[in-house]
Write a protein that holds these residues in place. Structure first.
Motif, PDB file in Angstrom:
ATOM      1  N   TRP A 165      33.549  43.170  48.393  1.00 31.89           N
ATOM      2  CA  TRP A 165      33.718  44.623  48.317  1.00 31.89           C
ATOM      3  C   TRP A 165      34.893  45.101  48.821  1.00 31.89           C
ATOM      4  O   TRP A 165      35.543  44.602  49.771  1.00 31.89           O
ATOM      5  N   ARG A 166      35.357  46.241  48.172  1.00 34.62           N
ATOM      6  CA  ARG A 166      36.596  47.047  48.657  1.00 34.62           C
ATOM      7  C   ARG A 166      36.126  47.902  49.506  1.00 34.62           C
ATOM      8  O   ARG A 166      35.690  49.300  49.065  1.00 34.62           O
ATOM      9  N   LYS A 167      36.686  47.843  50.765  1.00 40.30           N
ATOM     10  CA  LYS A 167      36.326  48.776  51.672  1.00 40.30           C
ATOM     11  C   LYS A 167      36.877  50.271  51.573  1.00 40.30           C
ATOM     12  O   LYS A 167      36.315  51.099  51.662  1.00 40.30           O
ATOM     13  N   ALA A 278      34.959  47.871  42.370  1.00 40.45           N
ATOM     14  CA  ALA A 278      34.780  48.035  43.866  1.00 40.45           C
ATOM     15  C   ALA A 278      34.025  46.983  44.548  1.00 40.45           C
ATOM     16  O   ALA A 278      33.956  46.788  45.642  1.00 40.45           O
ATOM     17  N   MET A 279      33.059  46.195  43.662  1.00 38.56           N
ATOM     18  CA  MET A 279      32.415  45.064  44.158  1.00 38.56           C
ATOM     19  C   MET A 279      32.202  44.015  43.367  1.00 38.56           C
ATOM     20  O   MET A 279      32.706  44.178  42.058  1.00 38.56           O
ATOM     21  N   SER A 280      31.973  42.623  43.663  1.00 41.19           N
ATOM     22  CA  SER A 280      32.121  41.363  42.978  1.00 41.19           C
ATOM     23  C   SER A 280      31.446  40.091  43.801  1.00 41.19           C
ATOM     24  O   SER A 280      31.347  40.136  44.814  1.00 41.19           O
ATOM     25  N   PHE A 281      31.096  39.225  42.792  1.00 39.65           N
ATOM     26  CA  PHE A 281      30.763  38.190  43.241  1.00 39.65           C
ATOM     27  C   PHE A 281      31.842  36.827  42.734  1.00 39.65           C
ATOM     28  O   PHE A 281      31.635  36.240  42.163  1.00 39.65           O
ATOM     29  N   SER A 282      33.140  37.269  43.126  1.00 39.44           N
ATOM     30  CA  SER A 282      34.192  36.810  42.646  1.00 39.44           C
ATOM     31  C   SER A 282      34.458  35.280  43.371  1.00 39.44           C
ATOM     32  O   SER A 282      34.094  35.040  44.392  1.00 39.44           O
ATOM     33  N   SER A 283      35.118  34.336  42.767  1.00 37.93           N
ATOM     34  CA  SER A 283      35.201  33.267  43.261  1.00 37.93           C
ATOM     35  C   SER A 283      36.435  33.464  44.678  1.00 37.93           C
ATOM     36  O   SER A 283      37.100  34.217  44.500  1.00 37.93           O
ATOM     37  N   SER A 284      36.269  32.515  45.634  1.00 37.27           N
ATOM     38  CA  SER A 284      37.073  32.662  46.482  1.00 37.27           C
ATOM     39  C   SER A 284      38.548  32.538  46.469  1.00 37.27           C
ATOM     40  O   SER A 284      39.239  33.209  47.212  1.00 37.27           O
TER      41      SER A 284
END
Length: 432
Positions: A165-167, A278-284
């Motif tokens: 997530w983006r703080k 703002a949030m994700s389950f993106s690849s590293s």
């Protein structure tokens, strides 16, 4: 998940690169006697294809290749990079035409759905002949991912997908920037609070869930419920009650403007990678690019929320290195694969790209370099990808259709999932 240097990669494949470079050596995938085709000072060529959408990975691969060729001047590595959206089709054409590369990358689903087609070399012959210590240094889940019927057909460079997530966006929305959602329901609640709408149009999504080719973000959420896309026989289960309820919530978010329409395979990156979610389950690897762009201090990492079973399962995918069974330079190809996974080389590659080092001996160094990477290794304690199945592509094809029908309002979610799951069952039954 790193806070390191990065770059992009998307070199389109020219038709000339589809023709094999000649190299001497063993025939029918058998290692040549006396050291292979580079023996006696002769030049050997290893064709290497690698999939990616960013220069970051291309540059990192080139560095590994440069190092290998300096140590092995009689072996030339001929690199071809291809965007993911085109990669498997081009690789399939090359195999069908008898001009497959010697060494190539394979996506997680690509390997597990084609490993039974007898295209790839069983690497165990080289691992055993070499007494390769790297195998024992690998995380067990990494080696297991490339196994099939006792053979080792690929070695995985894993990338795991915990919650990111983006703080800074959390702070803007009045949420604690250092606290991730604690439950699946809270993820959806946060997504509504985090969306930014201007003049009736969403300019920033609350969560990055891809609506086109979107099975990966869907699967990340489904794993929290302890459910799968198909069973151990490959029969679809994505029409389960739990899946239907989940997709209905996802579609509701989309209709409310908390999700921006996006394609998982788009070349310019996902909304989260482009600071549009703002949030994700993106690849590293993709998030490492974002960290470089906005600052690693603005990106938070956490294990997924606990599901009903209490587990915090993360999706693990990645890229395998595999060898063609028809390679005419098998010894040289194995030498290159082994070099790629050398401690220093794989560490440098992962630092550059954001992949997770698959070697246990590299873990402490990787975490020390960037403490947030501890989340990556913790996630690997309970991470999983797609189960090995020759019906993977059938299930994914109909799942994608079902999701797009739901998002676009073409059918009610339950109807879309049930009808497409049945189509998958029929196709599997009929052997098409």
């Amino acid at each position: 998940m790193k806070r390191f240097k990065v770059a992009p990669l998307a070199l389109l494949l020219s038709s000339s690169l589809l023709f094999a470079a000649c190299s001497a050596g063993g025939q029918d995938g058998k290692p040549a006697a006396g050291g292979g085709s580079a023996a006696g000072g002769k030049q050997a060529t290893v064709k290497f294809w690698y999939p990616s959408n960013d220069d970051q990975t291309t540059n990192a691969a080139k560095k590994v290749i440069d190092g290998f060729q300096k140590e092995n001047p009689n072996i030339k590595i001929e690199l071809t990079t291809i965007p993911w959206k085109d990669y498997f089709q081009k690789l399939s054409v090359a195999y069908s035409g008898g001009i497959a590369p010697d060494v190539h990358g394979l996506g997680f689903g690509q390997l597990i759905s084609t490993v039974d087609q007898d295209k790839y070399m069983d690497l165990n012959r080289f691992i055993k002949a070499d007494s390769w210590q790297g195998k024992d240094d690998m995380f067990p889940s990494v080696m297991k991912a490339g196994e099939w019927n006792g053979g080792q057909y690929g070695i995985l460079m894993p990338e795991v997908r915990p919650l990111e997530w983006r703080k800074d966006f959390f702070k803007e929305a009045g949420l604690d920037p250092d606290k991730a959602p604690a439950t699946l329901d809270e993820i959806f609640d946060y997504a509504e609070k985090l969306k930014v709408v201007k003049d009736g149009k969403t300019v920033r999504a609350g969560i990055d869930i891809q609506t086109g080719n979107g099975e990966q973000s869907y699967f990340s959420l489904l794993l929290m419920l302890g459910k799968d896309i198909y069973d151990d026989k490959g029969s679809p289960t994505f029409d389960s009650p739990e899946s239907i309820e989940l997709v209905e919530k996802m579609v509701k978010l989309y209709k409310s403007g908390a999700i921006i329409a996006a394609n998982q395979q788009q070349l310019n990156g996902t909304p989260f990678q482009n600071s549009l979610a703002a949030m994700s389950f993106s690849s590293s690897p993709s998030v490492s690019i974002l960290q470089k762009a906005v600052g690693a201090d603005k990106v938070g990492w956490s294990l997924p929320p606990k599901g009903p079973t209490g587990k915090q399962t993360s999706l693990m995918l990645g890229t395998f290195l595999s060898m063609s069974k028809s390679s005419k330079a098998p010894d040289e190809s194995w030498k290159f694969i082994k070099y790629w996974f050398d401690q220093k080389n794989i560490y440098d590659f992962c630092v550059e790209t954001g992949f997770v080092p698959p070697l246990k001996s590299v873990k402490d160094k990787y975490v020390k370099a960037a403490p947030e990477n501890a989340v990556v290794f913790k996630a690997m304690d309970d991470a999983r990808g797609y189960g090995a199945s020759k019906y993977w592509d059938v299930n994914i094809k109909y799942l994608r259709i079902a999701l797009e029908e739901g998002y676009n309002g073409l059918k009610p979610v339950a109807q879309a999932l049930k009808e497409n799951a049945q189509k998958a069952r029929d196709e599997i039954k009929n052997g098409k």
